[in-house]
Design a protein around this motif. Structure first.
Motif, PDB file in Angstrom:
ATOM      1  N   UNK A  79      11.103  -6.590  28.725  1.00  0.00           N
ATOM      2  CA  UNK A  79      11.783  -5.626  27.870  1.00  0.00           C
ATOM      3  C   UNK A  79      11.155  -5.516  26.479  1.00  0.00           C
ATOM      4  N   UNK A  80      10.978  -6.632  25.784  1.00  0.00           N
ATOM      5  CA  UNK A  80      10.448  -6.582  24.426  1.00  0.00           C
ATOM      6  C   UNK A  80       8.926  -6.504  24.387  1.00  0.00           C
ATOM      7  N   UNK A  83       8.052  -3.020  24.631  1.00  0.00           N
ATOM      8  CA  UNK A  83       8.493  -2.223  23.484  1.00  0.00           C
ATOM      9  C   UNK A  83       7.451  -2.227  22.377  1.00  0.00           C
ATOM     10  N   UNK A  84       6.435  -3.087  22.509  1.00  0.00           N
ATOM     11  CA  UNK A  84       5.355  -3.121  21.529  1.00  0.00           C
ATOM     12  C   UNK A  84       5.570  -4.163  20.449  1.00  0.00           C
ATOM     13  N   UNK A  85       5.029  -3.886  19.279  1.00  0.00           N
ATOM     14  CA  UNK A  85       5.089  -4.841  18.173  1.00  0.00           C
ATOM     15  C   UNK A  85       3.735  -4.946  17.502  1.00  0.00           C
ATOM     16  N   UNK A  86       3.716  -5.486  16.305  1.00  0.00           N
ATOM     17  CA  UNK A  86       2.469  -5.555  15.532  1.00  0.00           C
ATOM     18  C   UNK A  86       1.571  -6.700  15.970  1.00  0.00           C
ATOM     19  N   UNK A  87       2.117  -7.701  16.657  1.00  0.00           N
ATOM     20  CA  UNK A  87       1.359  -8.872  17.118  1.00  0.00           C
ATOM     21  C   UNK A  87       0.686  -9.583  15.932  1.00  0.00           C
ATOM     22  N   UNK A  88       1.403  -9.678  14.831  1.00  0.00           N
ATOM     23  CA  UNK A  88       0.835 -10.290  13.629  1.00  0.00           C
ATOM     24  C   UNK A  88       0.524 -11.767  13.845  1.00  0.00           C
ATOM     25  N   UNK A  89       1.412 -12.488  14.508  1.00  0.00           N
ATOM     26  CA  UNK A  89       1.198 -13.927  14.683  1.00  0.00           C
ATOM     27  C   UNK A  89      -0.029 -14.232  15.530  1.00  0.00           C
ATOM     28  N   UNK A  90      -0.190 -13.620  16.709  1.00  0.00           N
ATOM     29  CA  UNK A  90      -1.432 -13.884  17.446  1.00  0.00           C
ATOM     30  C   UNK A  90      -2.668 -13.382  16.718  1.00  0.00           C
ATOM     31  N   UNK A  91      -2.526 -12.299  15.952  1.00  0.00           N
ATOM     32  CA  UNK A  91      -3.663 -11.812  15.176  1.00  0.00           C
ATOM     33  C   UNK A  91      -4.095 -12.847  14.145  1.00  0.00           C
ATOM     34  N   UNK A 136      12.807   0.167  18.408  1.00  0.00           N
ATOM     35  CA  UNK A 136      13.122   1.500  18.879  1.00  0.00           C
ATOM     36  C   UNK A 136      13.792   1.572  20.229  1.00  0.00           C
ATOM     37  N   UNK A 137      14.041   0.425  20.862  1.00  0.00           N
ATOM     38  CA  UNK A 137      14.672   0.396  22.183  1.00  0.00           C
ATOM     39  C   UNK A 137      15.979  -0.387  22.099  1.00  0.00           C
ATOM     40  N   UNK A 138      16.927  -0.118  22.999  1.00  0.00           N
ATOM     41  CA  UNK A 138      18.156  -0.916  23.020  1.00  0.00           C
ATOM     42  C   UNK A 138      17.818  -2.391  23.227  1.00  0.00           C
ATOM     43  N   UNK A 141      20.589  -7.559  25.025  1.00  0.00           N
ATOM     44  CA  UNK A 141      22.009  -7.848  25.228  1.00  0.00           C
ATOM     45  C   UNK A 141      22.829  -6.566  25.371  1.00  0.00           C
ATOM     46  N   UNK A 142      22.323  -5.448  24.814  1.00  0.00           N
ATOM     47  CA  UNK A 142      23.000  -4.165  24.989  1.00  0.00           C
ATOM     48  C   UNK A 142      22.838  -3.660  26.417  1.00  0.00           C
ATOM     49  N   UNK A 143      21.731  -4.021  27.039  1.00  0.00           N
ATOM     50  CA  UNK A 143      21.436  -3.558  28.401  1.00  0.00           C
ATOM     51  C   UNK A 143      22.029  -4.490  29.452  1.00  0.00           C
ATOM     52  N   UNK A 144      21.840  -5.806  29.266  1.00  0.00           N
ATOM     53  CA  UNK A 144      22.230  -6.764  30.303  1.00  0.00           C
ATOM     54  C   UNK A 144      23.347  -7.722  29.895  1.00  0.00           C
ATOM     55  N   UNK A 145      23.750  -7.697  28.640  1.00  0.00           N
ATOM     56  CA  UNK A 145      24.797  -8.604  28.181  1.00  0.00           C
ATOM     57  C   UNK A 145      24.228  -9.823  27.472  1.00  0.00           C
ATOM     58  N   UNK A 146      25.076 -10.504  26.713  1.00  0.00           N
ATOM     59  CA  UNK A 146      24.637 -11.626  25.893  1.00  0.00           C
ATOM     60  C   UNK A 146      24.058 -12.787  26.694  1.00  0.00           C
ATOM     61  N   UNK A 147      24.729 -13.149  27.767  1.00  0.00           N
ATOM     62  CA  UNK A 147      24.284 -14.321  28.531  1.00  0.00           C
ATOM     63  C   UNK A 147      22.894 -14.127  29.104  1.00  0.00           C
ATOM     64  N   UNK A 148      22.654 -12.956  29.683  1.00  0.00           N
ATOM     65  CA  UNK A 148      21.336 -12.676  30.255  1.00  0.00           C
ATOM     66  C   UNK A 148      20.275 -12.648  29.159  1.00  0.00           C
ATOM     67  N   UNK A 149      20.611 -12.072  28.011  1.00  0.00           N
ATOM     68  CA  UNK A 149      19.645 -12.001  26.913  1.00  0.00           C
ATOM     69  C   UNK A 149      19.274 -13.397  26.420  1.00  0.00           C
ATOM     70  N   UNK A 150      20.264 -14.267  26.242  1.00  0.00           N
ATOM     71  CA  UNK A 150      19.993 -15.633  25.781  1.00  0.00           C
ATOM     72  C   UNK A 150      19.153 -16.386  26.805  1.00  0.00           C
ATOM     73  N   UNK A 151      19.498 -16.258  28.068  1.00  0.00           N
ATOM     74  CA  UNK A 151      18.744 -16.951  29.116  1.00  0.00           C
ATOM     75  C   UNK A 151      17.321 -16.410  29.226  1.00  0.00           C
ATOM     76  N   UNK A 152      17.138 -15.123  28.961  1.00  0.00           N
ATOM     77  CA  UNK A 152      15.787 -14.563  28.973  1.00  0.00           C
ATOM     78  C   UNK A 152      14.961 -15.158  27.839  1.00  0.00           C
ATOM     79  N   UNK A 153      15.571 -15.284  26.659  1.00  0.00           N
ATOM     80  CA  UNK A 153      14.870 -15.942  25.567  1.00  0.00           C
ATOM     81  C   UNK A 153      14.474 -17.366  25.939  1.00  0.00           C
TER      82      UNK A 153
END
Length: 366
Positions: A79-80, A83-91, A136-138, A141-153
């Motif tokens: 999901x994330x 969604x993209x990102x600047x990738x500053x840390x790996x850069x 820019x994307x939901x 946790x908005x898509x799958x709920x809090x529990x799924x989002x935390x477990x994905x992290x």
């Protein structure tokens, strides 16, 4: 467990898909655009192609690392990343590796580790902050709920842990200490300052843990796995800590300046969500000291900001107050200190790019 040369991810639900196999590094590199402050890299005939190629390898390996044979885990993990990102840390990892031998394969793997760790924290942060959107994307946790989002992290951090374990005990130690600070920063932000603790100092310590620690680890790991001079490591850690704090402080100010186009952040988001930021902390300090303008503005900020009109009024009031200019001064001081930490590094594109990035961090609204 896999070794550094084998990332087929055949255990624990891992499994690269046909989509990952078809990703072409050259094609990814063609579409990459370096963040503000790194123009000198692109202009350098040797460093530019080397950084861009390795950044494309990082992008490809990120997708390989999160691929999962379980459809739900695969979708939530992507999901994330997608969604993209600047990738500053790996850069920063890749850039600092050019203080040594940046062609060593462990450098790219270290860069993947820091971005996976960052992504994992975003899943958790969005749940903690009840954030509706990310890049820019939901939010997950908005898509799958809090529990799924935390477990994905948690799952993404597990993948980062597997990769960093292959890099050896020293990298694993850096990763573990960094993650400890990330968690402590979130914990301290959640509970707030102690009664005897200065709120501004508390906030600075929180963002040093939540943002500065991983930025610092990014540059340090790049230097380590490129075999750079050990004396550079402490300099890069200090730089990363300070530039990370400067970055977050600038984000705070941007939230109340209305610069949506450049920052990608809707003005007033933090105000509406009650997130403590430096301008508001300064405002509370001034109100407690008897500043009537601060007292009146706080009534608006602490009131009902549900309507867009009320939020716009709060943003306009804070933007015009002296605490906003004061906050920029603080952010720029941290950026200047980050640049000063680089003084012993050899002159060249690496040093100038790190310095220019620190300047760009606090000039995003100019």
């Amino acid at each position: 467990m896999t070794n550094a040369a084998d990332h087929s991810w055949t255990h624990a639900g891992h499994g690269s898909t046909d989509a990952e196999a078809s990703l072409n590094t050259s094609a990814i590199a063609t579409g990459l655009q370096l963040p503000a402050g790194f123009a000198a890299i692109a202009e350098d005939a040797d460093l530019g192609p080397a950084i861009t190629t390795n950044l494309a390898k990082v992008e490809k390996k990120l997708r390989e690392a999160i691929a999962n044979s379980d459809p739900l885990a695969d979708a939530t993990s992507r999901h994330l990343v997608e969604a993209g990102g600047k990738r500053i840390r790996p850069l920063l990892t890749l850039l600092c590796a050019h203080l040594g031998d940046a062609s060593l394969p462990a450098v790219v793997q270290a860069a993947v580790v820091v971005e996976l760790t960052h992504l994992a924290t975003l899943y958790h942060d969005d749940v903690m902050d009840s954030a509706p959107f990310r890049r820019g994307a939901p939010t997950a946790h908005e898509v799958w709920g809090n529990s799924v989002a935390v477990l994905t992290g948690d799952l993404i951090f597990a993948r980062a842990s597997i990769l960093v374990s292959e890099l050896g005990s020293r990298a694993l130690g850096i990763q573990a200490r960094t993650f400890e600070r990330l968690c402590l920063g979130q914990l301290h932000e959640t509970v707030g300052p102690r009664p005897d603790e200065d709120p501004v100092e508390h906030y600075l310590s929180v963002i040093a843990d939540k943002t500065g620690s991983l930025v610092a680890a990014s540059g340090q790991l790049g230097a380590i796995f490129a075999g750079a001079d050990e004396a550079y490591e402490s300099l890069l850690v200090e730089y990363g800590e300070k530039v990370g704090v400067a970055f977050q402080l600038a984000d705070d100010v941007i939230d109340v300046t209305g610069v949506k186009v450049k920052s990608g952040k809707s003005p007033g988001t933090d105000l509406r969500e009650g997130v403590p930021t430096l301008p508001v902390l300064f405002l509370r300090r001034d109100a407690a000291a008897g500043d009537e303008s601060a007292v009146e503005l706080l009534k608006l900020i602490d009131g009902d900001l549900t309507s867009d009109e009320a939020l716009a009024a709060a943003v306009a009031g804070l933007r015009g107050h002296a605490v906003t200019a004061e906050s920029w001064v603080v952010a720029r001081r941290w950026a200047d200190e980050a640049i000063a930490a680089l003084a012993p590094l050899p002159e060249g594109v690496v040093k100038s790019s790190l310095s220019n990035f620190a300047l760009a961090v606090v000039d995003r609204a100019s």
